[in-house]
Design a protein around this motif. Structure first.
Motif, mmCIF file in Angstrom:
data_model
loop_
_atom_site.group_PDB
_atom_site.id
_atom_site.type_symbol
_atom_site.label_atom_id
_atom_site.label_comp_id
_atom_site.label_asym_id
_atom_site.label_seq_id
_atom_site.Cartn_x
_atom_site.Cartn_y
_atom_site.Cartn_z
ATOM 1 N N GLU A 153 38.098 13.796 25.245
ATOM 2 C CA GLU A 153 38.379 14.390 23.771
ATOM 3 C C GLU A 153 40.078 14.270 23.442
ATOM 4 O O GLU A 153 40.231 14.029 22.442
ATOM 5 C CB GLU A 153 38.181 15.871 24.142
ATOM 6 C CG GLU A 153 36.750 16.223 24.547
ATOM 7 C CD GLU A 153 36.476 17.510 24.894
ATOM 8 O OE1 GLU A 153 36.452 18.573 24.139
ATOM 9 O OE2 GLU A 153 36.297 17.493 26.296
ATOM 10 N N GLY A 154 40.933 14.111 24.533
ATOM 11 C CA GLY A 154 42.297 14.007 24.265
ATOM 12 C C GLY A 154 42.468 12.592 23.394
ATOM 13 O O GLY A 154 43.427 12.609 22.746
ATOM 14 N N ILE A 157 41.257 13.370 19.798
ATOM 15 C CA ILE A 157 41.374 14.336 18.933
ATOM 16 C C ILE A 157 42.798 14.426 18.067
ATOM 17 O O ILE A 157 42.897 15.039 16.929
ATOM 18 C CB ILE A 157 41.431 15.634 19.980
ATOM 19 C CG1 ILE A 157 40.941 16.837 19.145
ATOM 20 C CG2 ILE A 157 42.901 15.875 20.426
ATOM 21 C CD1 ILE A 157 39.415 16.885 19.005
ATOM 22 N N HIS A 158 43.743 13.416 18.296
ATOM 23 C CA HIS A 158 44.830 13.594 17.634
ATOM 24 C C HIS A 158 45.033 12.957 16.322
ATOM 25 O O HIS A 158 45.439 13.468 15.417
ATOM 26 C CB HIS A 158 45.888 12.806 18.439
ATOM 27 C CG HIS A 158 46.087 13.325 19.917
ATOM 28 N ND1 HIS A 158 46.767 14.744 19.948
ATOM 29 C CD2 HIS A 158 45.961 12.938 21.184
ATOM 30 C CE1 HIS A 158 46.835 14.890 21.029
ATOM 31 N NE2 HIS A 158 46.432 13.912 22.103
ATOM 32 N N GLY A 185 38.887 19.585 27.631
ATOM 33 C CA GLY A 185 39.782 19.236 26.527
ATOM 34 C C GLY A 185 39.937 20.205 25.558
ATOM 35 O O GLY A 185 39.934 21.331 25.834
ATOM 36 N N TYR A 186 40.029 19.579 24.131
ATOM 37 C CA TYR A 186 39.916 20.447 23.091
ATOM 38 C C TYR A 186 38.884 20.855 22.439
ATOM 39 O O TYR A 186 38.845 21.946 21.561
ATOM 40 C CB TYR A 186 41.051 19.586 22.218
ATOM 41 C CG TYR A 186 42.183 19.311 22.591
ATOM 42 C CD1 TYR A 186 43.369 19.989 22.607
ATOM 43 C CD2 TYR A 186 42.172 17.855 23.452
ATOM 44 C CE1 TYR A 186 44.557 19.568 23.064
ATOM 45 C CE2 TYR A 186 43.523 17.451 24.040
ATOM 46 C CZ TYR A 186 44.585 18.059 23.703
ATOM 47 O OH TYR A 186 45.725 17.782 24.469
ATOM 48 N N SER A 187 37.864 20.035 22.868
ATOM 49 C CA SER A 187 36.277 20.540 22.268
ATOM 50 C C SER A 187 36.224 21.177 20.873
ATOM 51 O O SER A 187 35.869 22.219 20.656
ATOM 52 C CB SER A 187 35.699 21.537 23.161
ATOM 53 O OG SER A 187 35.922 21.048 24.426
ATOM 54 N N SER A 188 36.754 20.397 19.795
ATOM 55 C CA SER A 188 36.461 21.042 18.655
ATOM 56 C C SER A 188 35.007 20.540 18.083
ATOM 57 O O SER A 188 34.794 19.242 18.153
ATOM 58 C CB SER A 188 37.505 20.176 17.548
ATOM 59 O OG SER A 188 37.056 20.652 16.391
#
Ligand code: C2E
Ligand code: MG
Ligand code: MG
Ligand code: MG
Length: 292
Positions: A153-154, A157-158, A185-188
């Protein structure tokens, strides 16, 4: 008193900083030596289809096989390699070796599924990523459909818009994509919906206690249901016990990767593993152990 305490603390801090810097330098030296002397070795860990117990794919996992230090695990050098950019050379090497090995197994009629290779964010961001991958596929003669790339995810995601673009290009080549370490991770979820990926790998941290904690079980249950609703296949990572296996079966998780079946192993040993699993397969047989 206060002053000497402060002094001690400073000294301690500076010593550990030094030690850290020395350690980093040592690791960087090892990595460069590894690249120069071909000390990186790719291990393979099967992905097992739960309903059949058979191998449907495998993940390529790098080790630094040092003549004096022994087998150095990736967690000891990948983080630094990501920082100093050497991961690009390591990653390219792993991809080459994994594609070469998989093509050998295809030619021998032992395997015709996908080999999954981890792709670091640094590689993912390369402007000529597609060309680099295409040339390795060309060199090894491995068809793109036999390759899967694992990203985290990293990595995406940016800059999701650019990431989606790159992912679509890889898809067009025929390469499958898996989202690795899902949940850590950020899991959006809104982005997840838009990412052109094929499978989701649930991180070991979520699997560890599914047989002990009702909360963890419910979490994994929800992830699997969500993934299926999005038409993604699910791989559970780090399965070690049959109690975990039984729960994952009940939750309709398709694939697992874990010590309960196999640890990652060198190419030679993996070849043996494939031979033992398919003694009936000859070169002319069509193998249908790909993802469906
Ligand atoms: P990952 O991609 O999430 O890989 C799964 C890790 O879980 C592997 O660790 C595997 O050996 C381990 N594992 C699988 N089943 C079990 C189990 O049942 N129990 C336990 N305790 N562990 C299990 P490994 O090989 O040490 O790799 C660690 C990480 O290093 C990988 O995590 C990946 O993030 C990174 N890595 C490895 N090879 C490469 C590579 O070629 N390129 C890049 N960029 N990263 C890599
Ligand atoms: Mg992985
Ligand atoms: Mg993982
Ligand atoms: Mg991991």
């Amino acid at each position: 008193h206060a002053k000497s305490a402060g002094g001690n603390r400073y000294q301690f801090y500076s010593e550990s900083l030094n030690r850290n810097a020395i350690r980093r330098l040592e690791v960087e030296t090892l990595i460069r030596e590894g690249l120069r002397n071909d000390l990186f070795e790719v291990y393979y860990q099967p992905k097992i289809k739960l309903s059949t117990g058979k191998i449907i794919g495998m993940e390529a996992l790098v080790r630094l096989n040092h003549p004096e230090h022994g087998v150095i695990p990736p967690n000891d050098f990948i983080p630094l390699a990501e920082e100093n950019g050497l991961i690009i050379d390591i990653g390219e090497l792993v991809l080459k070796k994994a594609c070469f090995a998989t093509q050998q197994w295809r030619i021998q009629g032992l395997f015709n599924g996908r080999v999954a290779v981890n792709l670091s964010s640094k590689q993912f961001a390369l402007p000529d990523l597609q060309q680099r991958i295409a040339s390795i596929l060309h060199l090894t003669q491995l068809p793109a459909i036999n390759l899967e790339l694992e990203i985290t995810e990293g990595t995406v995601i940016h800059d999701p818009e650019t990431a989606i673009n790159v992912m679509q290009q890889l898809n067009k080549m025929g390469i499958n994509l898996a989202l690795d370490d899902f949940g850590t991770g950020y899991s959006s979820l809104s982005y997840l919906k838009r990412f052109p990926i094929h499978s989701l790998k649930i991180d070991k941290a979520f699997i560890d206690d599914i047989d002990k904690s009702d909360k963890d079980l419910k979490m994994v249950d929800s992830i699997i249901t969500m993934a299926h609703n999005m038409e993604l296949t699910v791989v559970a990572e780090g399965v070690e016990h049959s109690s975990q296996l039984n729960i994952l079966k009940a939750l309709k998780c398709e694939y697992i990767q874990g010590y309960i079946y196999d640890k990652p192993m060198p190419m030679k040993q993996y070849t043996q593993r494939l031979k033992e699993e398919s003694p009936h397969i000859t070169q002319n047989n069509v193998i249908n152990n790909t993802y469906t």
